[in-house]
Design an enzyme around this catalytic site. Structure first.
Site, PDB file in Angstrom:
ATOM      1  N   PRO A 188       0.793  -1.224   0.000  1.00  0.00           N
ATOM      2  CA  PRO A 188       0.000   0.000   0.000  1.00  0.00           C
ATOM      3  C   PRO A 188       0.832   1.285   0.000  1.00  0.00           C
ATOM      4  CG  PRO A 188       0.161  -0.823   2.224  1.00  0.00           C
ATOM      5  CD  PRO A 188       0.934  -1.792   1.360  1.00  0.00           C
ATOM      6  N   ASN A 221       2.630   5.283   3.511  1.00  0.00           N
ATOM      7  CA  ASN A 221       1.574   4.280   3.409  1.00  0.00           C
ATOM      8  C   ASN A 221       0.283   4.975   2.983  1.00  0.00           C
ATOM      9  OD1 ASN A 221      -0.559   2.379   4.057  1.00  0.00           O
ATOM     10  ND2 ASN A 221       0.957   1.233   5.240  1.00  0.00           N
ATOM     11  N   HIS A 222      -0.241   4.560   1.820  1.00  0.00           N
ATOM     12  CA  HIS A 222      -1.403   5.239   1.239  1.00  0.00           C
ATOM     13  C   HIS A 222      -2.680   5.017   2.048  1.00  0.00           C
ATOM     14  CE1 HIS A 222      -3.250   7.624  -1.722  1.00  0.00           C
ATOM     15  NE2 HIS A 222      -2.820   7.035  -2.822  1.00  0.00           N
ATOM     16  N   ALA A 223      -2.673   4.048   2.951  1.00  0.00           N
ATOM     17  CA  ALA A 223      -3.836   3.873   3.820  1.00  0.00           C
ATOM     18  C   ALA A 223      -4.003   5.069   4.753  1.00  0.00           C
ATOM     19  CB  ALA A 223      -3.703   2.587   4.628  1.00  0.00           C
ATOM     20  N   VAL A 233      -1.927   8.249   4.195  1.00  0.00           N
ATOM     21  CA  VAL A 233      -1.440   9.507   3.606  1.00  0.00           C
ATOM     22  C   VAL A 233      -1.739   9.538   2.117  1.00  0.00           C
ATOM     23  CG1 VAL A 233       0.605  10.941   3.233  1.00  0.00           C
ATOM     24  CG2 VAL A 233       0.440   9.529   5.301  1.00  0.00           C
TER      25      VAL A 233
END
Length: 208
Positions: free
Chosen positions: A24, A184-186, A188
């Site tokens: 992610p 972490n795209h979860a 940011v």
């Protein structure tokens, strides 16, 4: 330190989506203008690295989402984010530091110096004190890179932002330094990374 109420979070669906991905994380590289802070460090006989790292940490600590960390299925919000920077040894190895953040440059510089002395006088890779409330960062002053990839452990819970600072290049009478950031795209989005770079540049342009 507190826990985020995920159910009332406006990013709840984004969070859940990116949690399903095998990897992610996302990263990008952008140039920052270090002309002013480089000159300031030179005039004051200070470490350029410590100067821009402090400016970086001031910026990191203003962006809410960069203070979020995954712990199991919870999102922890840290009040203060510290710096875990690699510090080189004379034999070209390095140790991981843990530098307490302070808005005061003088105090931050002192914290850095203590960690530098600890690393130079030991063979330890890891610091005795550590918390997820930090960023991981490295200086790569030999290469002015335009792309960068961080090692990935395979743990989808890895949520400490990773940064790398490259070699300065001169362009249009400006001193530009590439900065890579991996998040972490979860937790940011690109918007938050943009907030960071905007604030980082403001801090780099300050004369104090």
């Amino acid at each position: 330190m507190k826990y985020l109420d995920i159910e009332s979070w406006n990013r709840k669906e984004l969070f859940r989506h990116f949690r399903t991905l095998e990897d992610p994380t996302f990263g990008l590289v952008a140039d920052v203008d270090v002309s002013i802070i480089y000159q300031l460090a030179k005039e004051k006989n200070q470490s350029f690295f410590v100067r821009y790292l402090h400016a970086c940490m001031k910026a990191i600590n203003t962006v809410e989402n960069l203070k979020y960390r995954l712990e199991d299925d919870m999102v922890v919000v840290y009040e203060r984010i510290n710096a875990s920077a690699t510090i080189a040894r004379p034999d070209n190895t390095f140790g991981f530091s843990y530098i307490g953040y302070s808005e005061s440059f003088e105090e931050f510089q002192l914290n850095f110096q203590k960690e530098k002395e600890r690393i130079l006088n030991s063979n330890d890779l890891f610091p005795p004190k550590y918390s997820l409330g930090c960023i991981h960062c490295s200086a790569i002053p030999w290469v002015s890179f335009s792309g960068h990839k961080e090692p990935f452990s395979g743990n989808k819970n890895d949520s400490v932002p990773q940064l790398a600072f490259g070699k300065i290049k001169e362009q249009n009478k400006k001193m530009l330094m590439p900065v890579a950031i991996n998040v972490n795209h979860a937790l940011v989005d690109g918007y938050h990374v943009g907030q960071f770079f905007g604030k980082f540049q403001q801090e780099l342009d300050k004369i104090d």
